[in-house]
Motif scaffolding. Structure first.
Motif, PDB file in Angstrom:
ATOM      1  N   GLU A 103       0.802  -1.228   0.000  1.00 43.85           N
ATOM      2  CA  GLU A 103       0.000   0.000   0.000  1.00 43.85           C
ATOM      3  C   GLU A 103       0.837   1.281   0.000  1.00 43.85           C
ATOM      4  O   GLU A 103       0.456   2.284  -0.583  1.00 43.85           O
ATOM      5  CB  GLU A 103      -0.964  -0.004   1.185  1.00 43.85           C
ATOM      6  N   ASN A 104       2.005   1.192   0.669  1.00 44.24           N
ATOM      7  CA  ASN A 104       2.872   2.374   0.756  1.00 44.24           C
ATOM      8  C   ASN A 104       3.157   3.008  -0.600  1.00 44.24           C
ATOM      9  O   ASN A 104       3.322   4.215  -0.716  1.00 44.24           O
ATOM     10  CB  ASN A 104       4.216   1.984   1.381  1.00 44.24           C
ATOM     11  N   LEU A 105       3.285   2.135  -1.593  1.00 45.69           N
ATOM     12  CA  LEU A 105       3.669   2.622  -2.912  1.00 45.69           C
ATOM     13  C   LEU A 105       2.609   3.533  -3.525  1.00 45.69           C
ATOM     14  O   LEU A 105       2.915   4.381  -4.349  1.00 45.69           O
ATOM     15  CB  LEU A 105       3.922   1.450  -3.871  1.00 45.69           C
ATOM     16  N   TRP A 106       1.374   3.322  -3.145  1.00 42.78           N
ATOM     17  CA  TRP A 106       0.286   3.998  -3.871  1.00 42.78           C
ATOM     18  C   TRP A 106      -0.337   5.135  -3.084  1.00 42.78           C
ATOM     19  O   TRP A 106      -1.380   5.639  -3.437  1.00 42.78           O
ATOM     20  CB  TRP A 106      -0.756   2.953  -4.306  1.00 42.78           C
ATOM     21  N   LYS A 107       0.335   5.538  -1.974  1.00 43.74           N
ATOM     22  CA  LYS A 107      -0.188   6.660  -1.204  1.00 43.74           C
ATOM     23  C   LYS A 107      -0.140   7.961  -2.006  1.00 43.74           C
ATOM     24  O   LYS A 107      -1.021   8.788  -1.920  1.00 43.74           O
ATOM     25  CB  LYS A 107       0.611   6.828   0.091  1.00 43.74           C
ATOM     26  N   THR A 108       0.956   8.120  -2.751  1.00 42.93           N
ATOM     27  CA  THR A 108       1.094   9.367  -3.511  1.00 42.93           C
ATOM     28  C   THR A 108       1.041   9.109  -5.011  1.00 42.93           C
ATOM     29  O   THR A 108       1.249  10.025  -5.807  1.00 42.93           O
ATOM     30  CB  THR A 108       2.434  10.051  -3.186  1.00 42.93           C
ATOM     31  N   ARG A 109       0.807   7.878  -5.408  1.00 38.01           N
ATOM     32  CA  ARG A 109       0.795   7.580  -6.846  1.00 38.01           C
ATOM     33  C   ARG A 109      -0.558   6.992  -7.245  1.00 38.01           C
ATOM     34  O   ARG A 109      -1.272   6.440  -6.393  1.00 38.01           O
ATOM     35  CB  ARG A 109       1.862   6.526  -7.188  1.00 38.01           C
ATOM     36  N   THR A 110      -0.868   7.102  -8.543  1.00 34.01           N
ATOM     37  CA  THR A 110      -2.074   6.435  -9.037  1.00 34.01           C
ATOM     38  C   THR A 110      -1.825   4.927  -9.066  1.00 34.01           C
ATOM     39  O   THR A 110      -0.767   4.486  -9.494  1.00 34.01           O
ATOM     40  CB  THR A 110      -2.378   6.894 -10.485  1.00 34.01           C
ATOM     41  N   GLU A 111      -2.810   4.162  -8.601  1.00 29.22           N
ATOM     42  CA  GLU A 111      -2.633   2.697  -8.602  1.00 29.22           C
ATOM     43  C   GLU A 111      -2.680   2.165 -10.026  1.00 29.22           C
ATOM     44  O   GLU A 111      -3.452   2.642 -10.848  1.00 29.22           O
ATOM     45  CB  GLU A 111      -3.777   2.049  -7.812  1.00 29.22           C
ATOM     46  N   PRO A 112      -1.873   1.146 -10.299  1.00 27.58           N
ATOM     47  CA  PRO A 112      -1.968   0.507 -11.619  1.00 27.58           C
ATOM     48  C   PRO A 112      -3.236  -0.349 -11.714  1.00 27.58           C
ATOM     49  O   PRO A 112      -3.763  -0.768 -10.689  1.00 27.58           O
ATOM     50  CB  PRO A 112      -0.713  -0.372 -11.664  1.00 27.58           C
ATOM     51  N   THR A 113      -3.715  -0.573 -12.917  1.00 20.00           N
ATOM     52  CA  THR A 113      -4.878  -1.441 -13.126  1.00 20.00           C
ATOM     53  C   THR A 113      -4.422  -2.683 -13.886  1.00 20.00           C
ATOM     54  O   THR A 113      -3.936  -2.558 -15.008  1.00 20.00           O
ATOM     55  CB  THR A 113      -5.934  -0.716 -13.999  1.00 20.00           C
ATOM     56  N   PRO A 114      -4.558  -3.869 -13.281  1.00 14.69           N
ATOM     57  CA  PRO A 114      -4.109  -5.076 -13.993  1.00 14.69           C
ATOM     58  C   PRO A 114      -4.822  -5.207 -15.332  1.00 14.69           C
ATOM     59  O   PRO A 114      -5.939  -4.709 -15.492  1.00 14.69           O
ATOM     60  CB  PRO A 114      -4.511  -6.216 -13.047  1.00 14.69           C
ATOM     61  N   LEU A 115      -4.175  -5.856 -16.251  1.00 15.34           N
ATOM     62  CA  LEU A 115      -4.728  -6.025 -17.596  1.00 15.34           C
ATOM     63  C   LEU A 115      -6.056  -6.771 -17.526  1.00 15.34           C
ATOM     64  O   LEU A 115      -6.190  -7.738 -16.788  1.00 15.34           O
ATOM     65  CB  LEU A 115      -3.729  -6.811 -18.449  1.00 15.34           C
ATOM     66  N   ASP A 116      -7.018  -6.284 -18.294  1.00 18.14           N
ATOM     67  CA  ASP A 116      -8.320  -6.941 -18.358  1.00 18.14           C
ATOM     68  C   ASP A 116      -8.142  -8.351 -18.932  1.00 18.14           C
ATOM     69  O   ASP A 116      -7.684  -8.528 -20.051  1.00 18.14           O
ATOM     70  CB  ASP A 116      -9.243  -6.103 -19.253  1.00 18.14           C
ATOM     71  N   ILE A 117      -8.532  -9.338 -18.125  1.00 16.84           N
ATOM     72  CA  ILE A 117      -8.255 -10.724 -18.468  1.00 16.84           C
ATOM     73  C   ILE A 117      -8.926 -11.140 -19.777  1.00 16.84           C
ATOM     74  O   ILE A 117      -8.424 -11.995 -20.508  1.00 16.84           O
ATOM     75  CB  ILE A 117      -8.674 -11.647 -17.280  1.00 16.84           C
ATOM     76  N   THR A 118     -10.048 -10.498 -20.111  1.00 17.57           N
ATOM     77  CA  THR A 118     -10.730 -10.886 -21.356  1.00 17.57           C
ATOM     78  C   THR A 118      -9.840 -10.633 -22.564  1.00 17.57           C
ATOM     79  O   THR A 118      -9.908 -11.330 -23.567  1.00 17.57           O
ATOM     80  CB  THR A 118     -12.044 -10.095 -21.534  1.00 17.57           C
TER      81      THR A 118
END
Lengths: 341, 623
Positions: B273-288
């Protein structure tokens, strides 16, 4: 061979890869639809031809009525000693065609004096070298009439000049925004910023660019020779450091001098008109310049031909800040100032 | 009027005669080199030797005007010489070789030239030729271009700044965590794909587990977060499994690779969680996206356009299959090469998918090729201008302009493209006067340089002691001097190490081209000692009769002795520079990444060339 319409092919993109990465696909595509005329292929003309043909311009037309002399061999690399006595156009044709088969080339054994002026209407841009004063005045009159950008140039041994008349040209430059925003208004006698737009970098939002539209105005050749002055254009300090080559070149272009003394006197008068101190004129420079009038010299041609071709490519493709309007080169000190005259 | 009439009127008869007997070395027959060759010929230089290692490539043809489509894959040096024959009036000698190869180009070979023109594209060779020019006191015309930017700099050894007097830009590096966990720019994803992922998958020699431990100590993690460091370590270990899929060519498991990289690893990252306090969270690739991949090769995609994510994934599957098939044929070791379309597209698609996940703009294959291959834009005009300037100023360097004699080398000008580089609106060129050599420069100012020439018979019996005695005698050293082999910083002798003194130079591997450094360890009552001396060992048969060894005539000034603390501090600084240079994430070099295929061919050529070396080196003298 030429395909002046539509997108660039994958082959063209691969061939022009290293320059597309500099000026972009759009500029390269624009260049492919441009038609350029070169009047006289001497030493500077040879360099311009090499650079412009390599760049992948759409259509390039070369006009020259002269025959190859021994002397030409010393500064023109499309020629070989077997060519002496032939029409220059006939001598250079094959070698230029071989340089870039993608460019549509045309050659004319014709002097600028004998051409019907409507002929010039066919071109987007005209470059002329090695013309005398009357020819330069005449061609500039025609380019003004048809609203065609013009580059003039000539060499005097270690010294050379470029004159540019784009009539009126809006250029677009992009630069990183500094703390102080760029404002519209005149930035020099010939250039006015008319529009500023900001754009955020899509990769780094902290970077903000300014897209600056500048209106460049120009004088025609005759008008420049009539009243060249640097008054109020340069600071006192800059005036003190103006290269001797400027008054000497302008004197040569506007006066007929039959000996060195006369040339010297006229150059002193020219200094007065320019508002620079004639005391800074060096006797050595005057003599040297006078002795080299009209001489062609390969490395100087490479620099001048490079500068002209680069500006031509710039305004045809990218439309970023063009030369405005008189440039002299000193081959001893490598000084190459740009003056708005 | 003869062909030389203009040049005679410009420089005068005497200087013209001198030009005709001037021998120049042109290093490089590429962009600047082709232009320089033309200029030097038309200026009537008597003899021009042209060295280039490279062969001609399609992407050279937009500016290297001596080459044509039909010349592709031919050596540049010999092709250039053939292409100028119709206007040539000079003696031309081409060589295909690396200028830094002291077997092909020993120092005494450099010694034959009156002036050297550099037309190079990389720092290492520039530095090397600069050193040779310093050893021989031969003037050097240095030049370079990148896009619209160009410069020339005359270097007068001992008098004006040398190439190494000013710091050159060092390669850009990125901390590990930026690349592996928190990318924020396209380049971070490209470095990840090219320097990390590609190697891990397609180079079976890269054992992820070993690799990691080796560098553990010195690694610049760019973070102190232990969770993150542990995650990075674990992730690397898991890649071994993915490499196995590639090596065993299990095409049906490609989707597992994609899922692991772009879904599971991203999910694990999200847990820190520490990594995303000041950054936008990445979104995993849509599995479809992954499950919809068809087996058909992807449709023809435009390399200069930006593809959809679906197309990226499709194309990734497609090129991964192709690369898998190539693995056994290429000994399970494929290297990234910007001109190898499969490797380029693998890097481009994986970088783009990662960018998409991290909300970073995606790029076209064309643009990624430039970043991954470190392609430097290049155009005909800048090269023509720079070559013109370089050849023109050489007339003053050689003092051939009668109206402008040089009183001091610092009267000479360097030049750069001020207008084109957006540095000035009222000067096309800037032309500052040359600066005197910098007193801090390790190449030209901190040491005295010279050449020691030895005949091969003398060399066979010459001991280190003999050499040291000669030097002490010649340059009036007192007793204590230390001797160092600069090639590998090996200590050869000092006040408490004399084991090697009785060996011959050959015994201790001091061969032709070795640079030996002599340091005065004995300061006088004023705290002064001799400036360090670097001697280039030149084994030659060109010594005058009766002479079998010759030491250079040098004045070695006395300077303030460097205290040992200062010396250590300096060494440490040098070491830290070295360390940075070997950091794993270096990506930006000053030289374009060579095509590995091309290099392989060249290597073969080189081997072939060695067999027939005498033929290759034969002087091609046409005209």
């Amino acid at each position: 061979m030429s395909s002046s319409e539509g997108k660039l092919t994958e082959d063209e993109i691969a061939l022009y890869d290293r320059q597309i990465r500099l000026w972009g696909l759009a500029a390269q595509t624009n260049m492919r639809s441009a038609k350029v005329l070169l009047i006289n292929i001497g030493s500077i003309g040879t360099e311009i031809t090499k650079n412009i043909v390599l760049s992948g311009i759409g259509h390039f037309h070369i006009m020259d009525a002269s025959k190859v002399s021994e002397e030409d061999l010393g500064s023109q690399f499309f020629l070989s000693c077997e060519d002496v006595g032939k029409y220059k156009i006939d001598a250079v044709r094959e070698r230029i065609m071989d340089l870039n088969p993608r460019v549509e080339l045309q050659f004319d054994i014709e002097s600028v004096d004998s051409i019907n002026e409507d002929f010039f209407k066919n071109f987007d841009l005209i470059i002329a070298t090695e013309l005398n004063r009357e020819q330069m005045l005449k061609i500039n009159q025609i380019t003004r009439k048809f609203n065609i950008p013009l580059y003039l140039s000539g060499s005097n041994g270690l010294f050379s000049y470029i004159f540019v008349d784009l009539i009126e040209f809006k250029s677009e430059d992009e630069k990183l925004k500094s703390i102080k925003a760029t404002e519209t208004g005149y930035i020099s006698t010939h250039r006015e910023i008319v529009h500023v737009e900001t754009r955020q970098d899509d990769e780094d939002p902290e970077k903000v660019f300014e897209k600056i539209t500048t209106r460049n105005t120009y004088k025609h050749f005759g008008e420049m020779l009539l009243s060249p002055t640097l008054e109020k254009k340069l600071t006192k300090r800059q005036l003190k450091r103006v290269s001797n080559v400027l008054p000497m070149t302008l004197t040569l272009l506007s006066q007929n001098c039959s000996n060195l003394d006369e040339f010297k006197n006229e150059t002193i008068k020219m200094c007065d008109r320019l508002t620079i101190n004639p005391k800074s004129l060096s006797g050595d420079y005057l003599e040297q310049f006078y002795n080299q009038i009209g001489l062609e010299f390969s490395p100087v041609s490479a620099i001048i031909g490079g500068a002209i071709a680069q500006d031509v490519v710039n305004i045809l493709g990218k439309r970023s800040s063009p030369l405005n309007n008189f440039i002299v080169f000193d081959g001893i000190t490598l000084d190459m100032p740009i003056f708005e005259l | 009027m003869a062909r030389q009439s203009n040049i005679v009127r410009i420089v005068g008869n005497d200087s013209y005669e001198k030009l005709r007997s001037t021998k120049c070395l042109l290093v490089g027959a590429g962009g600047i080199g082709s232009e320089l060759l033309k200029d030097l010929i038309l200026m009537e230089f008597g003899e021009i030797h042209i060295v280039d290692l490279d062969t001609i490539d399609l992407s050279n043809l937009n500016r290297q005007f001596l080459f044509r489509q039909r010349d592709i894959k031919q050596p540049k040096s010999t092709t250039a010489v053939k292409a100028v024959q119709h206007f040539n009036n000079s003696k031309l000698v081409p060589y295909q070789g690396n200028i830094m190869d002291s077997t092909q180009f020993p120092l005494h070979w450099f010694g034959q030239f009156d002036v050297i023109f550099n037309a190079l594209d990389n720092l290492a060779a520039r530095r090397y030729v600069n050193k040779m020019s310093q050893f021989l006191s031969t003037p050097l015309l240095e030049s370079g271009t990148a896009g619209f930017d160009g410069y020339i700099q005359p270097i007068i050894p001992g008098k004006t700044e040398c190439f190494d007097c000013t710091k050159k830009e060092t390669p850009k590096t990125f901390p590990v965590c930026t690349i592996r966990s928190t990318p924020s720019q396209p380049i971070h994803c490209i470095v990840w794909a090219k320097n990390f992922l590609f190697n891990q998958l397609f180079n079976a020699e890269t054992n992820p587990n070993l690799n990691e431990e080796d560098e553990e100590e010195n690694k610049d993690w760019g973070t102190t977060d232990l969770d993150e460091i542990n995650r990075i370590r674990q992730e690397t270990n898991e890649l071994q499994e993915l490499q196995n899929i590639v090596v065993s060519q299990q095409e049906n498991r490609i989707h597992e690779i994609i899922e692991k990289l772009f879904v599971h690893d991203i999910n694990k990252l999200l847990l820190i969680e520490n990594l995303w306090k000041t950054r936008t969270e990445p979104t995993p690739l849509d599995i479809t996206n992954i499950q919809n991949v068809s087996d058909e090769p992807s449709k023809k995609l435009n390399l200069s356009e930006i593809w959809t994510i679906n197309d990226q994934v499709q194309q990734l599957v497609h090129v991964t299959k192709k690369l898998m098939k190539r693995m056994p044929k290429e000994q399970n070791h494929i290297e990234f090469d910007k001109d190898d379309q499969d490797t380029l597209e693998f890097v481009a698609t994986t970088a783009n998918i990662r960018s998409h996940i991290f909300n970073i703009p995606i790029k076209s294959v064309f643009d990624i090729k430039q970043i991954a291959g470190n392609i430097i834009p290049a155009i005909a005009t800048t090269n023509a201008i720079v070559a013109g300037l370089s050849s023109l100023i050489s007339l003053r360097v050689l003092n051939l302009l009668k109206y402008a004699p040089i009183k001091s080398p610092t009267d000479l000008n360097m030049a750069f493209t001020a207008k084109a580089s957006n540095l000035s609106t009222n000067r096309y060129l800037s032309n500052p006067k040359l600066a005197p050599s910098s007193c801090n420069c390790p190449v030209c100012s901190k040491v005295v340089r010279g050449v020691v020439s030895v005949s091969s018979t003398k060399y066979a019996s010459l001991t280190l002691q003999n050499l040291v005695d000669l030097i002490k005698d010649k340059y009036e050293y007192t007793d204590e001097i230390s001797v160092l082999d600069t090639k590998n910083q090996r200590l050869l002798a000092d006040f408490d190490f004399d084991d090697l003194l009785n060996k011959t130079l050959n015994d201790i591997n001091l061969t032709d081209g070795t640079v030996i450094m002599f340091t005065d360890e004995d300061e006088d009552e004023n705290g002064l000692c001799h400036k360090p001396l670097e001697l280039y060992l030149d084994i030659t048969e060109t010594l005058p009769t009766g002479l079998d060894i010759r030491l250079p005539e040098l004045e070695i000034p006395l300077v303030k002795a460097i205290t040992s603390e200062e010396a250590t501090a300096e060494e440490e600084e040098e070491l830290s520079v070295e360390k940075n240079l070997t950091e794993e994430n270096i990506i930006v070099l000053d030289e374009e990444e060579p095509s590995t295929k091309k290099r392989k061919i060249e290597l073969e050529d080189e081997q072939a060339a060695k067999k027939t070396k005498s033929e290759v080196e034969d002087v091609i003298e046409l005209d």
